[in-house]
Write a protein that holds these residues in place. Sequence first.
Motif, PDB file in Angstrom:
ATOM      1  N   PRO A  74     -39.799 102.261  83.728  1.00  0.00           N
ATOM      2  CA  PRO A  74     -39.026 103.336  83.073  1.00  0.00           C
ATOM      3  C   PRO A  74     -37.705 102.870  82.461  1.00  0.00           C
ATOM      4  O   PRO A  74     -37.158 103.549  81.587  1.00  0.00           O
ATOM      5  N   TYR A  75     -37.190 101.722  82.909  1.00  0.00           N
ATOM      6  CA  TYR A  75     -35.904 101.239  82.414  1.00  0.00           C
ATOM      7  C   TYR A  75     -36.042 100.207  81.292  1.00  0.00           C
ATOM      8  O   TYR A  75     -35.036  99.708  80.787  1.00  0.00           O
ATOM      9  N   TRP A  76     -37.258  99.872  80.905  1.00  0.00           N
ATOM     10  CA  TRP A  76     -37.456  98.759  79.987  1.00  0.00           C
ATOM     11  C   TRP A  76     -36.701  98.950  78.671  1.00  0.00           C
ATOM     12  O   TRP A  76     -35.970  98.049  78.222  1.00  0.00           O
ATOM     13  N   GLU A  77     -36.879 100.088  78.018  1.00  0.00           N
ATOM     14  CA  GLU A  77     -36.258 100.309  76.711  1.00  0.00           C
ATOM     15  C   GLU A  77     -34.740 100.289  76.812  1.00  0.00           C
ATOM     16  O   GLU A  77     -34.047  99.729  75.939  1.00  0.00           O
ATOM     17  N   GLN A  78     -34.197 100.893  77.862  1.00  0.00           N
ATOM     18  CA  GLN A  78     -32.744 100.883  78.038  1.00  0.00           C
ATOM     19  C   GLN A  78     -32.233  99.459  78.257  1.00  0.00           C
ATOM     20  O   GLN A  78     -31.175  99.079  77.755  1.00  0.00           O
ATOM     21  N   HIS A  79     -32.997  98.679  79.000  1.00  0.00           N
ATOM     22  CA  HIS A  79     -32.584  97.299  79.216  1.00  0.00           C
ATOM     23  C   HIS A  79     -32.580  96.502  77.915  1.00  0.00           C
ATOM     24  O   HIS A  79     -31.694  95.672  77.686  1.00  0.00           O
ATOM     25  N   MET A  80     -33.563  96.726  77.073  1.00  0.00           N
ATOM     26  CA  MET A  80     -33.600  96.000  75.808  1.00  0.00           C
ATOM     27  C   MET A  80     -32.432  96.394  74.903  1.00  0.00           C
ATOM     28  O   MET A  80     -31.985  95.599  74.081  1.00  0.00           O
ATOM     29  N   ARG A  81     -31.926  97.606  75.086  1.00  0.00           N
ATOM     30  CA  ARG A  81     -30.762  98.025  74.312  1.00  0.00           C
ATOM     31  C   ARG A  81     -29.468  97.400  74.820  1.00  0.00           C
ATOM     32  O   ARG A  81     -28.570  97.092  74.020  1.00  0.00           O
ATOM     33  N   CYS A  82     -29.369  97.212  76.133  1.00  0.00           N
ATOM     34  CA  CYS A  82     -28.067  96.815  76.677  1.00  0.00           C
ATOM     35  C   CYS A  82     -28.028  95.383  77.203  1.00  0.00           C
ATOM     36  O   CYS A  82     -27.005  94.964  77.761  1.00  0.00           O
ATOM     37  N   ILE A  83     -29.100  94.607  77.070  1.00  0.00           N
ATOM     38  CA  ILE A  83     -29.042  93.221  77.506  1.00  0.00           C
ATOM     39  C   ILE A  83     -28.321  92.397  76.428  1.00  0.00           C
ATOM     40  O   ILE A  83     -28.483  92.623  75.225  1.00  0.00           O
ATOM     41  N   ALA A  84     -27.512  91.457  76.857  1.00  0.00           N
ATOM     42  CA  ALA A  84     -26.717  90.650  75.931  1.00  0.00           C
ATOM     43  C   ALA A  84     -27.562  89.539  75.304  1.00  0.00           C
ATOM     44  O   ALA A  84     -28.670  89.244  75.765  1.00  0.00           O
ATOM     45  N   ILE A  85     -27.036  88.926  74.274  1.00  0.00           N
ATOM     46  CA  ILE A  85     -27.654  87.724  73.719  1.00  0.00           C
ATOM     47  C   ILE A  85     -27.697  86.667  74.825  1.00  0.00           C
ATOM     48  O   ILE A  85     -26.732  86.465  75.558  1.00  0.00           O
ATOM     49  N   ASP A  86     -28.835  86.014  74.965  1.00  0.00           N
ATOM     50  CA  ASP A  86     -29.056  85.032  76.040  1.00  0.00           C
ATOM     51  C   ASP A  86     -28.979  85.662  77.428  1.00  0.00           C
ATOM     52  O   ASP A  86     -28.681  84.988  78.416  1.00  0.00           O
TER      53      ASP A  86
END
Length: 371
Positions: free
Chosen positions: A262-274
């Motif tokens: 359930p958190y996948w899309e939110q993680h892809m939005r807020c994960i930093a470069i590298d």
Amino acid sequence: QVASPRVVCPLAAGCFSARCMPIGRRLLLRAFSVLLRPCLQMQSIDHSNGFLRLTIDAPIPVLKDGEVLIKVSAAGMNRLDLLQAKGSYPPPPGASEILGVEVSGTVVDLAHGVPSNAELRKGDMVMALLDGGGYAEFCAVPYRAVMHVPEGVSITEAAAIPEVFLTAHQTLFLNTHLRDGETLLVHAGASGVGLALIQLARTLFKGVKIIATAGSDDKLAVCRRNGADVTVNYKTTDFAEEVLSATNKKGADVIVDFIGAPYWEQHMRCIAIDGRLQLTGMLGGGVTPGPTNIGTLLAKRAVVMGTTLRSRSPEYKHCLIKEFSGCLPLFTSGALHINIDSVYPFEKVVEAHERMKNSINVGKILLAWTI
């Protein structure tokens, strides 16, 4: 009512002083002890047929070379115990079927193969990481998985250290390689592992910004007291937006997730470069609600990894424990502390499991033979 343990033979229980006996007789008594140990019975928690119940007829473990027998004072409760109890998380091959992967207690016997430089003696107060067998009066564990209880920590409290702090140490140093000055996002911040992650990141790294999520104001307050800089109620707020706001749109360098799909899309939005995303659990399931665009991973050069500790090799666990042992004095100094939610007697194990199942706990739930 918890019954007293049954001891069939005083020889096997180690009731005679070996110092007063000739060596031949000592060897004979040791042989008898090995033969009679299976006749000894102990209390344990049985979970066959999906029901948890206290039994008094489980055999005391027979030690293998290099193992230590611990008389258990307390056991730490973990989510994997709940999963194993309902049949969805079997123990590793050869491990005890009894629940429980972390205990504290007293050394009562040492097998051949435990070297003198292990600095383990009968009567020592210790804590240990297990493959299984912690929900019992006695457990057998390889000596390299045993740590002494830090000075200033009670023998009951010590059961809250092994699994959560070793998992947190593994996460920060061996898996995600957190670095000074980075941003760490910790989900389930008020859980045992969550609070251990917050404390280790705050204590062992410089300039790390720690963002923690939890589902109530009380839990968020505990996260802040343990060192979190920013706290987010995931029930009322989009945590991804809060992460981006707190980092000037940069995102989190390291994300430790217990929820899953359930958190996948939110993680892809807020994960930093590298950035590095570690999947430590799947409380929300393992299948994403809709199609997943993996292009973000490529664009951000992000790394996604899964991890477990229980299934690791004895050699891996030994190295992890050896590295973490350098942190044990921090419990004595107060730089690290143990967050205990509650302590239940073993006969109330069902109530304890319900408390964790309903996510009521803040910190560790312990089971103890004496309260």
